[in-house]
Design a protein around this motif. Sequence first.
Motif, PDB file in Angstrom:
ATOM      1  N   ILE A 158       2.592 -17.413  -6.343  1.00 31.40           N
ATOM      2  CA  ILE A 158       1.411 -17.595  -5.511  1.00 31.40           C
ATOM      3  C   ILE A 158       0.992 -19.054  -5.690  1.00 31.40           C
ATOM      4  O   ILE A 158       0.742 -19.489  -6.815  1.00 31.40           O
ATOM      5  CB  ILE A 158       0.244 -16.691  -5.934  1.00 31.40           C
ATOM      6  N   LYS A 159       0.903 -19.782  -4.618  1.00 31.50           N
ATOM      7  CA  LYS A 159       0.491 -21.185  -4.695  1.00 31.50           C
ATOM      8  C   LYS A 159      -0.937 -21.272  -5.251  1.00 31.50           C
ATOM      9  O   LYS A 159      -1.833 -20.605  -4.765  1.00 31.50           O
ATOM     10  CB  LYS A 159       0.540 -21.840  -3.316  1.00 31.50           C
ATOM     11  N   GLY A 160      -1.108 -22.076  -6.283  1.00 31.53           N
ATOM     12  CA  GLY A 160      -2.432 -22.315  -6.848  1.00 31.53           C
ATOM     13  C   GLY A 160      -2.973 -21.206  -7.736  1.00 31.53           C
ATOM     14  O   GLY A 160      -4.129 -21.258  -8.143  1.00 31.53           O
ATOM     15  N   ALA A 161      -2.153 -20.227  -8.047  1.00 30.10           N
ATOM     16  CA  ALA A 161      -2.615 -19.096  -8.869  1.00 30.10           C
ATOM     17  C   ALA A 161      -2.642 -19.453 -10.339  1.00 30.10           C
ATOM     18  O   ALA A 161      -1.926 -20.344 -10.787  1.00 30.10           O
ATOM     19  CB  ALA A 161      -1.703 -17.896  -8.659  1.00 30.10           C
ATOM     20  N   LYS A 162      -3.459 -18.705 -11.076  1.00 24.42           N
ATOM     21  CA  LYS A 162      -3.406 -18.850 -12.531  1.00 24.42           C
ATOM     22  C   LYS A 162      -2.437 -17.802 -13.064  1.00 24.42           C
ATOM     23  O   LYS A 162      -2.299 -16.714 -12.497  1.00 24.42           O
ATOM     24  CB  LYS A 162      -4.785 -18.710 -13.163  1.00 24.42           C
ATOM     25  N   THR A 163      -1.751 -18.147 -14.146  1.00 23.86           N
ATOM     26  CA  THR A 163      -0.816 -17.222 -14.779  1.00 23.86           C
ATOM     27  C   THR A 163      -1.460 -16.671 -16.042  1.00 23.86           C
ATOM     28  O   THR A 163      -1.909 -17.432 -16.901  1.00 23.86           O
ATOM     29  CB  THR A 163       0.508 -17.924 -15.119  1.00 23.86           C
ATOM     30  N   ARG A 164      -1.511 -15.366 -16.129  1.00 26.52           N
ATOM     31  CA  ARG A 164      -2.094 -14.693 -17.283  1.00 26.52           C
ATOM     32  C   ARG A 164      -1.082 -14.654 -18.440  1.00 26.52           C
ATOM     33  O   ARG A 164       0.109 -14.897 -18.229  1.00 26.52           O
ATOM     34  CB  ARG A 164      -2.492 -13.260 -16.908  1.00 26.52           C
ATOM     35  N   PRO A 165      -1.533 -14.316 -19.642  1.00 26.60           N
ATOM     36  CA  PRO A 165      -0.612 -14.218 -20.788  1.00 26.60           C
ATOM     37  C   PRO A 165       0.530 -13.212 -20.583  1.00 26.60           C
ATOM     38  O   PRO A 165       1.602 -13.373 -21.151  1.00 26.60           O
ATOM     39  CB  PRO A 165      -1.517 -13.792 -21.945  1.00 26.60           C
ATOM     40  N   ASP A 166       0.304 -12.191 -19.745  1.00 26.89           N
ATOM     41  CA  ASP A 166       1.358 -11.205 -19.471  1.00 26.89           C
ATOM     42  C   ASP A 166       2.317 -11.672 -18.369  1.00 26.89           C
ATOM     43  O   ASP A 166       3.156 -10.919 -17.914  1.00 26.89           O
ATOM     44  CB  ASP A 166       0.763  -9.842 -19.132  1.00 26.89           C
ATOM     45  N   HIS A 167       2.160 -12.927 -17.940  1.00 21.18           N
ATOM     46  CA  HIS A 167       2.997 -13.583 -16.922  1.00 21.18           C
ATOM     47  C   HIS A 167       2.730 -13.092 -15.504  1.00 21.18           C
ATOM     48  O   HIS A 167       3.466 -13.445 -14.585  1.00 21.18           O
ATOM     49  CB  HIS A 167       4.485 -13.511 -17.261  1.00 21.18           C
ATOM     50  N   TRP A 168       1.722 -12.260 -15.313  1.00 22.89           N
ATOM     51  CA  TRP A 168       1.275 -11.930 -13.968  1.00 22.89           C
ATOM     52  C   TRP A 168       0.495 -13.132 -13.446  1.00 22.89           C
ATOM     53  O   TRP A 168      -0.098 -13.886 -14.213  1.00 22.89           O
ATOM     54  CB  TRP A 168       0.358 -10.715 -13.980  1.00 22.89           C
ATOM     55  N   GLN A 169       0.485 -13.294 -12.129  1.00 23.92           N
ATOM     56  CA  GLN A 169      -0.311 -14.340 -11.499  1.00 23.92           C
ATOM     57  C   GLN A 169      -1.479 -13.690 -10.773  1.00 23.92           C
ATOM     58  O   GLN A 169      -1.361 -12.561 -10.290  1.00 23.92           O
ATOM     59  CB  GLN A 169       0.524 -15.119 -10.485  1.00 23.92           C
ATOM     60  N   GLU A 170      -2.591 -14.416 -10.676  1.00 25.42           N
ATOM     61  CA  GLU A 170      -3.707 -13.903  -9.885  1.00 25.42           C
ATOM     62  C   GLU A 170      -4.437 -15.035  -9.187  1.00 25.42           C
ATOM     63  O   GLU A 170      -4.469 -16.166  -9.660  1.00 25.42           O
ATOM     64  CB  GLU A 170      -4.657 -13.049 -10.709  1.00 25.42           C
ATOM     65  N   LEU A 171      -4.971 -14.678  -8.032  1.00 25.00           N
ATOM     66  CA  LEU A 171      -5.692 -15.635  -7.207  1.00 25.00           C
ATOM     67  C   LEU A 171      -6.742 -14.874  -6.404  1.00 25.00           C
ATOM     68  O   LEU A 171      -6.445 -13.805  -5.846  1.00 25.00           O
ATOM     69  CB  LEU A 171      -4.725 -16.344  -6.246  1.00 25.00           C
ATOM     70  N   ASP A 172      -7.948 -15.405  -6.354  1.00 29.00           N
ATOM     71  CA  ASP A 172      -8.987 -14.840  -5.510  1.00 29.00           C
ATOM     72  C   ASP A 172      -8.819 -15.398  -4.104  1.00 29.00           C
ATOM     73  O   ASP A 172      -8.579 -16.603  -3.933  1.00 29.00           O
ATOM     74  CB  ASP A 172     -10.372 -15.192  -6.045  1.00 29.00           C
ATOM     75  N   ILE A 173      -8.936 -14.518  -3.109  1.00 30.56           N
ATOM     76  CA  ILE A 173      -8.769 -14.954  -1.720  1.00 30.56           C
ATOM     77  C   ILE A 173      -9.951 -14.509  -0.864  1.00 30.56           C
ATOM     78  O   ILE A 173     -10.657 -13.560  -1.198  1.00 30.56           O
ATOM     79  CB  ILE A 173      -7.442 -14.459  -1.108  1.00 30.56           C
ATOM     80  N   LYS A 174     -10.116 -15.198   0.243  1.00 28.00           N
ATOM     81  CA  LYS A 174     -11.197 -14.925   1.190  1.00 28.00           C
ATOM     82  C   LYS A 174     -10.730 -13.946   2.259  1.00 28.00           C
ATOM     83  O   LYS A 174      -9.541 -13.706   2.432  1.00 28.00           O
ATOM     84  CB  LYS A 174     -11.646 -16.234   1.850  1.00 28.00           C
ATOM     85  N   GLU A 175     -11.681 -13.442   2.997  1.00 29.70           N
ATOM     86  CA  GLU A 175     -11.401 -12.505   4.088  1.00 29.70           C
ATOM     87  C   GLU A 175     -10.383 -13.078   5.071  1.00 29.70           C
ATOM     88  O   GLU A 175      -9.476 -12.379   5.521  1.00 29.70           O
ATOM     89  CB  GLU A 175     -12.707 -12.151   4.822  1.00 29.70           C
ATOM     90  N   ASP A 176     -10.520 -14.360   5.394  1.00 31.18           N
ATOM     91  CA  ASP A 176      -9.616 -14.999   6.359  1.00 31.18           C
ATOM     92  C   ASP A 176      -8.162 -15.017   5.885  1.00 31.18           C
ATOM     93  O   ASP A 176      -7.247 -15.125   6.697  1.00 31.18           O
ATOM     94  CB  ASP A 176     -10.043 -16.448   6.630  1.00 31.18           C
ATOM     95  N   ASP A 177      -7.953 -14.937   4.576  1.00 28.36           N
ATOM     96  CA  ASP A 177      -6.608 -14.995   4.017  1.00 28.36           C
ATOM     97  C   ASP A 177      -6.034 -13.609   3.719  1.00 28.36           C
ATOM     98  O   ASP A 177      -4.896 -13.498   3.264  1.00 28.36           O
ATOM     99  CB  ASP A 177      -6.629 -15.815   2.719  1.00 28.36           C
ATOM    100  N   PHE A 178      -6.806 -12.572   3.988  1.00 32.25           N
ATOM    101  CA  PHE A 178      -6.409 -11.222   3.626  1.00 32.25           C
ATOM    102  C   PHE A 178      -5.207 -10.710   4.422  1.00 32.25           C
ATOM    103  O   PHE A 178      -4.240 -10.213   3.845  1.00 32.25           O
ATOM    104  CB  PHE A 178      -7.587 -10.254   3.788  1.00 32.25           C
ATOM    105  N   ASP A 179      -5.236 -10.820   5.736  1.00 34.45           N
ATOM    106  CA  ASP A 179      -4.193 -10.208   6.567  1.00 34.45           C
ATOM    107  C   ASP A 179      -2.789 -10.722   6.245  1.00 34.45           C
ATOM    108  O   ASP A 179      -1.861  -9.932   6.105  1.00 34.45           O
ATOM    109  CB  ASP A 179      -4.492 -10.406   8.057  1.00 34.45           C
ATOM    110  N   GLY A 180      -2.627 -12.025   6.105  1.00 35.76           N
ATOM    111  CA  GLY A 180      -1.313 -12.581   5.790  1.00 35.76           C
ATOM    112  C   GLY A 180      -0.807 -12.133   4.430  1.00 35.76           C
ATOM    113  O   GLY A 180       0.372 -11.810   4.268  1.00 35.76           O
ATOM    114  N   ASN A 181      -1.707 -12.073   3.463  1.00 40.02           N
ATOM    115  CA  ASN A 181      -1.307 -11.647   2.126  1.00 40.02           C
ATOM    116  C   ASN A 181      -1.084 -10.140   2.049  1.00 40.02           C
ATOM    117  O   ASN A 181      -0.228  -9.681   1.292  1.00 40.02           O
ATOM    118  CB  ASN A 181      -2.321 -12.121   1.093  1.00 40.02           C
TER     119      ASN A 181
END
Length: 84
Positions: A37-60
């Motif tokens: 995920i571009k710009g995501a943070k990587t957690r210690p368990d190597h999962w990535q997470e990113l908060d997104i807005k409503e406008d970005d929901f459909d594509g994701n």
Amino acid sequence: MPIYKMEHDRPNCIGCGACAAVCPAFWEMVEDGKSDIKGAKTRPDHWQELDIKEDDFDGNKEAAESCPVNVIHLTKKENGEKII
């Protein structure tokens, strides 16, 4: 204001590239053959997470639905309701 949390179970990603093809604004293939995920943070368990807005929901959401191993998850930030 971000209202969704997107998570990527990167350790279990098989690198098929569907997410990057469907939603290149947020997803990219990297050197090890997996997606990020571009710009995501990587957690210690190597999962990535990113908060997104409503406008970005459909594509994701489409990227998550295209994943053959279901390693992309979307939840509502306000209550943790799992969408996919």
